[in-house]
Write a protein that holds these residues in place. Structure first.
Motif, PDB file in Angstrom:
ATOM      1  N   TYR A 168       0.756  -1.166  -0.041  1.00  0.00           N
ATOM      2  CA  TYR A 168       0.057  -0.118   0.018  1.00  0.00           C
ATOM      3  C   TYR A 168       0.813   1.194   0.075  1.00  0.00           C
ATOM      4  O   TYR A 168       1.963   1.085   0.378  1.00  0.00           O
ATOM      5  CB  TYR A 168      -0.850   0.195   1.211  1.00  0.00           C
ATOM      6  CG  TYR A 168      -1.701  -1.397   1.262  1.00  0.00           C
ATOM      7  CD1 TYR A 168      -2.893  -1.326   0.770  1.00  0.00           C
ATOM      8  CD2 TYR A 168      -1.280  -2.296   1.929  1.00  0.00           C
ATOM      9  CE1 TYR A 168      -3.708  -2.306   0.669  1.00  0.00           C
ATOM     10  CE2 TYR A 168      -2.147  -3.311   2.115  1.00  0.00           C
ATOM     11  CZ  TYR A 168      -3.239  -3.478   1.394  1.00  0.00           C
ATOM     12  OH  TYR A 168      -4.149  -4.556   1.507  1.00  0.00           O
ATOM     13  N   GLU A 177      -3.471   0.706  -3.700  1.00  0.00           N
ATOM     14  CA  GLU A 177      -2.365  -0.279  -3.550  1.00  0.00           C
ATOM     15  C   GLU A 177      -1.595  -0.265  -4.926  1.00  0.00           C
ATOM     16  O   GLU A 177      -1.794   0.217  -5.878  1.00  0.00           O
ATOM     17  CB  GLU A 177      -3.293  -1.466  -3.852  1.00  0.00           C
ATOM     18  CG  GLU A 177      -3.850  -2.349  -2.768  1.00  0.00           C
ATOM     19  CD  GLU A 177      -4.244  -3.752  -2.935  1.00  0.00           C
ATOM     20  OE1 GLU A 177      -3.847  -4.711  -2.691  1.00  0.00           O
ATOM     21  OE2 GLU A 177      -5.369  -3.790  -3.752  1.00  0.00           O
ATOM     22  N   PRO A 182      -2.148  -1.221   5.698  1.00  0.00           N
ATOM     23  CA  PRO A 182      -2.636   0.397   5.856  1.00  0.00           C
ATOM     24  C   PRO A 182      -1.980   0.732   7.129  1.00  0.00           C
ATOM     25  O   PRO A 182      -1.864   1.923   7.215  1.00  0.00           O
ATOM     26  CB  PRO A 182      -3.892   0.402   5.471  1.00  0.00           C
ATOM     27  CG  PRO A 182      -4.119  -1.003   4.665  1.00  0.00           C
ATOM     28  CD  PRO A 182      -3.358  -1.809   5.180  1.00  0.00           C
TER      29      PRO A 182
END
Length: 613
Positions: free
Chosen positions: A152, A205, A167
């Motif tokens: 990410y 992403e 995240p």
């Protein structure tokens, strides 16, 4: 396997040590992914962090890994396994590179120094990495072809890029906060899996088969691989033989490790074929007495309470035991009761691992607990994940209604579509129907076809492409997050890109040659499995059928509705009637509504996102 995190900025920092502190905080959020070691490297513009799960070359492979001299460093933070690292090492040695470790990490670093971004085309495996290239002032992010390993990124307030395996690593950056808005919630709750079932605004992403570059010209992204349609000229026997060889090669290549390795064995065709090939390879390598451990999950009520549905056709445990005995594994079953599945600390850990309120309830909790049990003995496990996408195993490949529907087929089969009745105001703002229609049109436009395809072949190709590029993403994320929460590396042979590419080009008539789903895989495993397993109908991951679980879930959902923010997302008028309904009458799809209400409340508490809806 590991977890990676870090950041790069467009200009030198006034206090480079501050960059290091941020990277340390980001990496610390991923200690469960990498419990064995950690490290951080920094200069005046970038800082790379790493958490290590030691699997290959336990004493070497320390990261971040450096090459070059001071001021001209190439720095790598890497997660995953590259299965062809021996061949690449030999090639790089012939080009003058020297190696100090046995790790695949060093091969990736040397490969980048030799080929730059083109190294991605040469890597075979599951991986996500970040390279800080000091001479060019460039940050490079790369990810494996199918997206087995997550990666990410987000922009920093000063115009830089922060990245992480999860995240939560991004939110350890002082300038990046967890925010959920109408658009990000729509992306998650639409269940279209353009990326992952994520709900955070501003978080993206790196695409599967993709890369990201950040330098003086800003951020650029691209793809080095995508699913293509090739001319298929092999006859039926040659096709089956080639598939068998590809599956066997993929399973065997994923056995390299300096730690204990095992296999997930549900008793279905997918996991049984992988387990059979892996067990045979271990005996070839270590002698006839070498035994592979295998693991399955079950519920205390399953034999008594099981009722079939469109996704579940039978009780797995007897088939898993028969497969294990036939293959010769040391097989064990983790049996879970409703109390373990309802335990809020277990569920909280699952939601924290997922970084998302959108899961599948008891199926997530049970997988999390299974992985915890496996980790007591093994560090690496093989899985049969993705075989249904590769070989057309799901009901939507074969049932008339989803084949004919002008939408994503799983929305008509899994029961997910109605799993979260959204608050009317939020639903209106999301314009979910319009979003799904537009996304579906874009998804179909990306599907390659032959000019002379029959209508049946044309639609089958669409269903395969949708499954391999969208549906599989959330399954791979689920597997990665819940396993890495225990420091367990799960490898997925069916995501070998050569197998995926070949199977995608095989005509549908060959994919269903025996009149059943997954004909090619069945032929590949025919010599290695008992008939009872070989000819089993497709069976989805098991869910508990105990009415006591449903009763407990109703109570958890009742409490969840009192949590601030939940009823801003959920339409309570459609949830309340389920709270007092007879527990034995709640089918899995209906129960999933309650599961996601509970998980939404837990996510709001764990992640503390700002809701801007």
């Amino acid at each position: 396997m590991c977890g990676i995190a870090g950041l790069a900025e467009p200009a030198p920092a006034a206090d480079p040590a501050a960059l290091r502190a941020v990277a340390e905080a980001m990496a610390a959020t991923q200690v469960l992914r990498g419990p064995d070691a950690g490290g951080v490297w920094h200069d005046e513009r970038a800082a790379l962090g790493h958490r290590r799960l030691a699997v290959i070359d336990l004493d070497g492979g320390v990261q971040p890994m450096l090459a070059g001299s001071e001021g001209t460093r190439t720095v790598l933070s890497y997660s995953g396994e590259v299965y062809n690292h021996h061949e690449l090492r030999a090639e790089l040695r012939s080009r003058g590179h020297r190696f100090d470790t046995r790790s695949d990490t060093e091969v990736v670093l040397a490969g980048y120094r030799e080929w730059g971004l083109a190294v991605l085309d040469r890597l075979e495996g599951m991986f996500a990495f970040a390279v800080w290239d000091q001479p060019t002032g460039r940050l490079v992010l790369g990810r494996d072809r199918l997206g087995v390993k997550p990666l990410y990124w987000a922009r920093t307030p000063t115009g830089g890029v922060a990245f992480g395996s999860e995240p939560k690593a991004l939110f350890a950056h002082p300038g990046i906060d967890p925010v959920a808005d109408v658009e990000s919630l729509r992306d998650g709750y639409s269940l279209l899996f353009s990326t992952w079932p994520g709900v955070y605004a501003g978080v993206a992403e790196v695409e599967p088969g993709g890369w990201l570059l950040f330098d003086a010209d800003g951020v650029r992204t691209g793809r080095y691989w995508q699913l293509e349609l090739r001319e298929h000229t092999d006859g039926p026997e040659a096709t089956a033989d080639h598939v068998a060889a590809l599956v066997e090669r993929a399973a065997r290549s994923r056995l390299e490790a300096d730690v204990e390795i095992c296999s997930l064995l549900s008793g279905g065709l997918d996991s049984s074929v992988v387990t059979a090939f892996a067990a045979a390879e271990l005996r070839d390598r270590h002698g006839p007495d070498a035994v592979l451990r295998s693991y399955a999950v079950d519920y205390t009520d399953q034999a008594r309470e099981f009722t079939g549905d469109v996704l579940r056709t039978g009780h797995d445990t007897p088939y898993a035991a028969e497969a294990g005995a036939h293959i010769g594994t040391d097989h064990s079953v983790t049996v879970l009761d409703p109390a373990a599945l309802l335990d809020l600390e277990h569920r909280r850990a699952v939601v924290a691992a997922r970084d998302s309120p959108i899961g599948v309830g008891d199926m997530d909790t049970s997988l999390y607990l299974l992985f915890g049990r496996i980790r007591e003995h093994s560090t690496v496990a093989l899985s049969g994940e993705a075989a249904d996408e590769v070989f057309g195993g799901y009901p939507w490949f074969h049932a008339e209604r989803p084949r004919a529907a002008a939408t994503f087929p799983w929305l008509l089969v899994t029961g997910d579509d109605a799993a979260v009745p959204l608050h009317p105001d939020l639903a209106a703002a999301m314009r979910l129907g319009e979003f799904r229609a537009d996304t579906y049109a874009d998804a179909l436009a990306a599907v390659p076809h032959h000019d002379d395809e029959s209508p049946e072949q044309h639609r089958s190709r669409e269903l395969q492409h949708l499954s391999l590029t969208r549906w599989v993403r959330q399954l791979l994320h689920r597997k990665d997050r819940l396993s890495m929460a225990h420091g367990l590396e799960v490898r997925v042979p069916y995501c070998d890109h050569r197998l995926v590419e070949y199977a995608f080009s095989v005509p549908w008539s060959e994919q269903t040659r025996d009149g059943r789903e997954k004909s090619l895989l069945r032929r590949a495993g025919a010599k290695h499995l008992p008939d009872s397993v070989l000819w089993r109908a497709k069976n989805h991951y098991p869910a508990t059928h105990d009415p006591g679980y449903a009763t407990g879930l109703q109570e958890l959902a009742r409490d969840a509705l009192t949590v601030d923010g939940v009823t801003d997302v959920v339409d309570r008028t459609r949830i309340d009637p389920l709270l007092d309904a007879p527990a034995e009458g709640l089918d899995w799809g209906t129960r999933l509504r309650l599961e996601r209400v509970v998980d939404l409340a837990l996510w709001l508490d764990v992640a503390r996102p700002a809701l801007r809806i």
